[in-house]
Design an enzyme around this catalytic site. Structure first.
Site, PDB file in Angstrom:
ATOM      1  N   HIS A 275      36.346 -56.741  34.122  1.00 44.54           N
ATOM      2  CA  HIS A 275      35.636 -56.208  35.288  1.00 44.54           C
ATOM      3  C   HIS A 275      34.118 -56.211  35.123  1.00 44.54           C
ATOM      4  O   HIS A 275      33.402 -55.949  36.087  1.00 44.54           O
ATOM      5  CB  HIS A 275      36.090 -54.774  35.571  1.00 44.54           C
ATOM      6  CG  HIS A 275      37.560 -54.640  35.801  1.00 44.54           C
ATOM      7  ND1 HIS A 275      38.204 -55.210  36.872  1.00 44.54           N
ATOM      8  CD2 HIS A 275      38.519 -53.993  35.088  1.00 44.54           C
ATOM      9  CE1 HIS A 275      39.492 -54.921  36.819  1.00 44.54           C
ATOM     10  NE2 HIS A 275      39.712 -54.189  35.750  1.00 44.54           N
TER      11      HIS A 275
ATOM     12  N   GLN B 272      47.503 -54.417  26.601  1.00 47.64           N
ATOM     13  CA  GLN B 272      47.234 -53.333  27.546  1.00 47.64           C
ATOM     14  C   GLN B 272      48.423 -53.235  28.500  1.00 47.64           C
ATOM     15  O   GLN B 272      48.740 -54.178  29.230  1.00 47.64           O
ATOM     16  CB  GLN B 272      45.940 -53.541  28.332  1.00 47.64           C
ATOM     17  CG  GLN B 272      45.634 -52.322  29.203  1.00 47.64           C
ATOM     18  CD  GLN B 272      44.247 -52.322  29.797  1.00 47.64           C
ATOM     19  OE1 GLN B 272      43.595 -53.364  29.892  1.00 47.64           O
ATOM     20  NE2 GLN B 272      43.781 -51.153  30.200  1.00 47.64           N
TER      21      GLN B 272
END
Length: 254
Positions: free
Chosen positions: A43, A146
């Protein structure tokens, strides 16, 4: 002692960096007592070349770097480790097949199939000594899955028993979205899913971490190896808002 050893010895706390590309931030983080920096390439906006320089600086300061890459690919996973990262994390991990690919690209033989090159990860040492550097990197670096979807929770055991996967980190916001209630983080179902991953990490001797609020971290304090509640933009917002409140308090008195 490397990051992999440290995280299994005691819980470590870090900061997530999305935009800050000055080495000064690393000095501040080190002086503040943080244990590692997590760069967000999913991001954030920090480019490859700058990451290389930042991670070299962090390694010199004994402030290890973990990088969240934007996708599961050899180009991202292996190259980030070549740049000197101590850990690489892939988002949205959902299967044993994906876990095997991550381990293959993060680890040298016999654990994986990472292609060899000297560079930042060897401290730009002289060429040669391939076996030494391969063994050292396999022991030093961590491959992190993740887990942040319902499917990832469902397949967590298959992911975590994969040889070469060293840790799992929960992404609670995306997990809530995947569960169908994006604005209800820490629902009963989500907490149950996170607890499942924490228990599996303990079962297989893997590190367990969360990127989330301090209240969520507190619920799993006895299980955590890696903690991230601080994001640099949020820290700026909190500090700037505090500054504004101080100004307003001064003006109210006159």
């Amino acid at each position: 002692m490397n990051l992999k050893q440290r995280m299994m010895e005691k819980p470590l706390g870090g900061v997530l960096i999305q935009f800050s590309d000055s080495p000064a931030v690393l000095y501040v983080a080190k002086q503040s007592g943080l244990d590692f920096v997590l760069y967000d390439c999913e991001h954030g906006i920090i480019p490859y070349e700058k990451l290389h320089d930042l991670m070299l600086c962090g390694n010199a300061l004994d402030l290890p770097s973990i990088v969240r890459v934007p996708e599961l690919s050899r180009a991202w996973v292996s190259r980030i480790l070549d740049f000197g990262a101590s850990g690489v994390m892939v988002p949205m991990m959902e299967s044993a097949e994906q876990a095997r690919k991550l381990a293959d690209w993060a680890k040298y033989p016999p654990l994986g199939r990472r292609s060899y090159s000297g560079g930042a990860h060897t401290g730009y040492a002289s060429s040669g000594n391939h076996s030494f550097h391969m063994q050292e990197d396999n022991q030093r670096t961590i491959a992190i899955a993740q887990i942040e979807t319902v499917e990832g929770i469902r397949n967590a055991e298959a992911i975590l028993k994969t040889e070469g996967i060293d840790a799992a980190i929960i992404g609670p916001a995306d997990l809530a979205i995947s569960s169908g209630h994006p604005d209800v983080i820490q629902s009963e179902d989500e907490i149950e899913g996170i607890r499942k991953v924490a228990d599996l990490c303990r079962k297989y001797g893997k590190g367990f971490g969360i990127i989330g609020s301090t209240s969520l971290l507190a619920q799993f304090a006895g299980s955590l190896n890696l903690m991230v509640s601080a994001i640099e933009t949020h820290l700026w917002q909190e500090s700037f808002a505090g500054c504004r409140r101080s100004y307003d308090a001064i003006l109210e008195k006159h």
